[in-house]
Design an enzyme around this catalytic site. Structure first.
Site, PDB file in Angstrom:
ATOM      1  N   GLU A  63      27.342  60.884  53.862  1.00 44.73           N
ATOM      2  CA  GLU A  63      26.135  61.142  54.666  1.00 44.73           C
ATOM      3  C   GLU A  63      25.644  59.863  55.339  1.00 44.73           C
ATOM      4  OE1 GLU A  63      24.388  63.135  51.133  1.00 44.73           O
ATOM      5  OE2 GLU A  63      23.732  64.626  52.580  1.00 44.73           O
TER       6      GLU A  63
ATOM      7  N   ALA B 134      25.322  59.236  46.219  1.00 45.31           N
ATOM      8  CA  ALA B 134      24.035  58.920  45.608  1.00 45.31           C
ATOM      9  C   ALA B 134      24.317  58.595  44.147  1.00 45.31           C
ATOM     10  CB  ALA B 134      23.101  60.108  45.738  1.00 45.31           C
TER      11      ALA B 134
ATOM     12  N   GLU C 298      29.218  67.420  46.078  1.00 45.09           N
ATOM     13  CA  GLU C 298      27.984  67.723  45.342  1.00 45.09           C
ATOM     14  C   GLU C 298      28.024  69.059  44.601  1.00 45.09           C
ATOM     15  OE1 GLU C 298      28.038  66.286  48.294  1.00 45.09           O
ATOM     16  OE2 GLU C 298      26.401  64.858  48.516  1.00 45.09           O
TER      17      GLU C 298
ATOM     18  N   GLY D 227      26.508  61.217  49.209  1.00 46.48           N
ATOM     19  CA  GLY D 227      25.550  60.409  49.968  1.00 46.48           C
ATOM     20  C   GLY D 227      26.225  59.287  50.753  1.00 46.48           C
TER      21      GLY D 227
HETATM   22  N1  DAK Z   1      26.927  57.294  41.001  1.00 46.01           N
HETATM   23  C1  DAK Z   1      26.818  56.431  40.002  1.00 46.01           C
HETATM   24  N2  DAK Z   1      27.867  55.727  39.539  1.00 46.01           N
HETATM   25  C2  DAK Z   1      29.068  55.941  40.121  1.00 46.01           C
HETATM   26  C3  DAK Z   1      29.231  56.858  41.199  1.00 46.01           C
HETATM   27  C4  DAK Z   1      28.071  57.574  41.648  1.00 46.01           C
HETATM   28  N3  DAK Z   1      28.103  58.431  42.681  1.00 46.01           N
HETATM   29  N4  DAK Z   1      30.528  56.852  41.559  1.00 46.01           N
HETATM   30  C5  DAK Z   1      31.141  55.975  40.752  1.00 46.01           C
HETATM   31  N5  DAK Z   1      30.271  55.415  39.902  1.00 46.01           N
HETATM   32  C6  DAK Z   1      30.522  54.422  38.843  1.00 46.01           C
HETATM   33  C7  DAK Z   1      31.310  55.037  37.682  1.00 46.01           C
HETATM   34  O1  DAK Z   1      30.404  55.691  36.826  1.00 46.01           O
HETATM   35  C8  DAK Z   1      31.918  53.804  37.078  1.00 46.01           C
HETATM   36  O2  DAK Z   1      30.947  53.123  36.325  1.00 46.01           O
HETATM   37  P1  DAK Z   1      31.310  52.492  34.873  1.00 46.01           P
HETATM   38  O3  DAK Z   1      31.801  53.638  34.053  1.00 46.01           O
HETATM   39  O4  DAK Z   1      32.373  51.477  35.158  1.00 46.01           O
HETATM   40  O5  DAK Z   1      30.007  51.901  34.389  1.00 46.01           O
HETATM   41  C9  DAK Z   1      32.242  52.943  38.272  1.00 46.01           C
HETATM   42  O6  DAK Z   1      31.418  53.424  39.348  1.00 46.01           O
HETATM   43  C10 DAK Z   1      33.692  53.054  38.723  1.00 46.01           C
HETATM   44  O7  DAK Z   1      33.983  54.422  38.899  1.00 46.01           O
HETATM   45  P2  DAK Z   1      35.269  55.130  38.243  1.00 46.01           P
HETATM   46  O8  DAK Z   1      35.653  54.445  36.970  1.00 46.01           O
HETATM   47  O9  DAK Z   1      34.979  56.582  38.197  1.00 46.01           O
HETATM   48  O10 DAK Z   1      36.383  54.800  39.335  1.00 46.01           O
HETATM   49  P3  DAK Z   1      37.668  55.653  39.683  1.00 46.01           P
HETATM   50  O11 DAK Z   1      38.472  54.830  40.618  1.00 46.01           O
HETATM   51  O12 DAK Z   1      38.339  56.177  38.460  1.00 46.01           O
HETATM   52  O13 DAK Z   1      37.116  56.935  40.486  1.00 46.01           O
HETATM   53  C11 DAK Z   1      35.736  58.045  42.149  1.00 46.01           C
HETATM   54  C12 DAK Z   1      36.514  56.749  41.733  1.00 46.01           C
HETATM   55  C13 DAK Z   1      34.966  57.740  43.423  1.00 46.01           C
HETATM   56  C14 DAK Z   1      36.773  59.164  42.441  1.00 46.01           C
HETATM   57  C15 DAK Z   1      34.815  58.466  40.981  1.00 46.01           C
HETATM   58  O14 DAK Z   1      34.020  57.321  40.622  1.00 46.01           O
HETATM   59  C16 DAK Z   1      33.900  59.583  41.351  1.00 46.01           C
HETATM   60  O15 DAK Z   1      34.299  60.739  41.388  1.00 46.01           O
HETATM   61  N6  DAK Z   1      32.614  59.237  41.586  1.00 46.01           N
HETATM   62  C17 DAK Z   1      31.591  60.228  41.853  1.00 46.01           C
HETATM   63  C18 DAK Z   1      31.749  60.710  43.275  1.00 46.01           C
HETATM   64  C19 DAK Z   1      30.722  61.768  43.594  1.00 46.01           C
HETATM   65  O16 DAK Z   1      30.651  62.835  42.966  1.00 46.01           O
HETATM   66  N7  DAK Z   1      29.893  61.449  44.588  1.00 46.01           N
HETATM   67  C20 DAK Z   1      28.872  62.334  45.025  1.00 46.01           C
HETATM   68  C21 DAK Z   1      27.671  62.005  44.217  1.00 46.01           C
HETATM   69  S1  DAK Z   1      26.415  63.238  44.451  1.00 46.01           S
HETATM   70  C22 DAK Z   1      19.789  64.665  46.897  1.00 46.01           C
HETATM   71  C23 DAK Z   1      20.074  63.452  47.449  1.00 46.01           C
HETATM   72  C24 DAK Z   1      21.357  63.063  47.596  1.00 46.01           C
HETATM   73  C25 DAK Z   1      22.391  63.874  47.155  1.00 46.01           C
HETATM   74  C26 DAK Z   1      22.107  65.104  46.593  1.00 46.01           C
HETATM   75  C27 DAK Z   1      20.830  65.514  46.496  1.00 46.01           C
HETATM   76  N8  DAK Z   1      18.458  65.033  46.727  1.00 46.01           N
HETATM   77  C28 DAK Z   1      17.474  64.008  46.471  1.00 46.01           C
HETATM   78  C29 DAK Z   1      18.091  66.400  46.639  1.00 46.01           C
HETATM   79  C30 DAK Z   1      23.710  63.375  47.172  1.00 46.01           C
HETATM   80  C31 DAK Z   1      24.425  63.536  46.044  1.00 46.01           C
HETATM   81  C32 DAK Z   1      25.629  62.778  45.821  1.00 46.01           C
HETATM   82  O17 DAK Z   1      26.001  61.895  46.560  1.00 46.01           O
END
Ligand code: DAK
Length: 257
Positions: free
Chosen positions: A113, A65, A133, A110
């Site tokens: 998911e 997400a 998360e 997400g």
């Molecule tokens: N959201 C927004 N932007 C994201 C992103 C994300 N999940 N993942 C990556 N990006 C963006 C980065 O910010 C970066 O943007 P710029 O800085 O270039 O503007 C760009 O994508 C490239 O990412 P990286 O530079 O970080 O690339 P790397 O190869 O170094 O790293 C990575 C790749 C996938 C390991 C890293 O980007 C990362 O850790 N991303 C976050 C992964 C993550 O934590 N995903 C889970 C997100 S939380 C809910 C509904 C849904 C959910 C929860 C609650 N409710 C409504 C209650 C679900 C939550 C989630 O999914």
């Protein structure tokens, strides 16, 4: 159709691509709405027999997400976002066609998911999957706490939830999260071939069979078997069943609707 989810038709196969490569295809409200629109269109389109869902770019299926989008949400907005996510993922899970997730890179939070709502997951060798998360102080909000343990069992699901670790494709294969792992350059062809095999069979029978499995998994065995018997009876009355059985007896290939 929105640019956020590209929709291509390749004969009887639909290819959907979540298209925010600069943000690793992170899901915000507009992406969910675009997916919902695509599902509504696919449900009506009798020419489409199977669907492949993937992410744009080289790196990610969907990296989660959109964290930036979620930062500004009030509790009410967060609940609405979660409910919208549930509605859209349910629409994928209950689509009257098989959906194959072509996991071409990161499938996190997400994004995992979303893949879980698909019927079949095929991963590239470099795919990485996880629900990180808890590192953000959140829990999976698009059905991950429910669909993941149903697929891989509670032990592995709780390990993934609590550690937030990313597992590689081979480990995802061994715990049943992925059906197959293939080299990156073969991923789309592999999925297209599988979709082609699916498309050669009766779309009606596949829809009934998918519905029977989905519904039955939420029931005890006795009720599920009774449900299956009812679905089986219904398929017998379809033109595809008449054609498939006749074709077998006449020793010719079937021509399904
Ligand atoms: N959201 C927004 N932007 C994201 C992103 C994300 N999940 N993942 C990556 N990006 C963006 C980065 O910010 C970066 O943007 P710029 O800085 O270039 O503007 C760009 O994508 C490239 O990412 P990286 O530079 O970080 O690339 P790397 O190869 O170094 O790293 C990575 C790749 C996938 C390991 C890293 O980007 C990362 O850790 N991303 C976050 C992964 C993550 O934590 N995903 C889970 C997100 S939380 C809910 C509904 C849904 C959910 C929860 C609650 N409710 C409504 C209650 C679900 C939550 C989630 O999914």
């Amino acid at each position: 159709m929105s640019e956020l989810v590209l929709y291509e038709k390749k004969e009887s196969i639909a290819l959907l691509t979540v298209n925010r490569p600069k943000a690793l295809n992170a899901i915000n409200r507009d992406v969910l709405l675009a997916l919902e629109e695509a599902m509504a269109e696919l449900r009506q389109d009798a020419d489409i027999k199977a669907v492949i869902l993937t992410g744009a770019g080289e790196k990610a299926f969907v990296a989660g997400a959109d964290i930036a989008f979620m930062q500004g949400l009030s509790p009410a907005d967060g609940e609405a976002f979660s409910r919208l996510g549930h509605r859209v993922l349910d629409a994928i899970e209950n689509l009257n066609k098989i959906v194959i997730a072509a996991v071409n890179g990161f499938a996190l939070g997400g994004g995992l998911e979303l893949a879980l709502a698909c019927d079949i997951r095929v991963g590239a060798e470099k795919a990485q999957m996880g629900i990180p998360e808890v590192a953000l102080g959140l829990i999976p909000g698009f059905g991950g706490t429910q669909r993941l343990p149903r697929l891989v069992g509670p032990g592995m699901a709780k390990e993934m939830l609590a550690t937030g670790k990313r597992i590689k494709a081979q480990e995802a294969l061994s715990c049943g999260l992925l059906n197959h792992v293939v080299p990156q350059e073969q991923l789309m062809q592999f999925c297209m071939d599988m979709a082609g095999q699916i498309a050669a069979n009766s779309a009606t029978a596949i829809a009934y069979g998918k519905c029977s499995m989905n519904a039955g998994m939420e029931m005890d065995l006795a009720r599920a078997l009774a449900f299956e018997a009812g679905q089986f009876g219904l398929t017998l009355s379809t033109p595809d069943a008449a054609e498939g059985v006749s074709a077998f007896l006449e020793k010719r290939p079937p021509k399904f609707q």
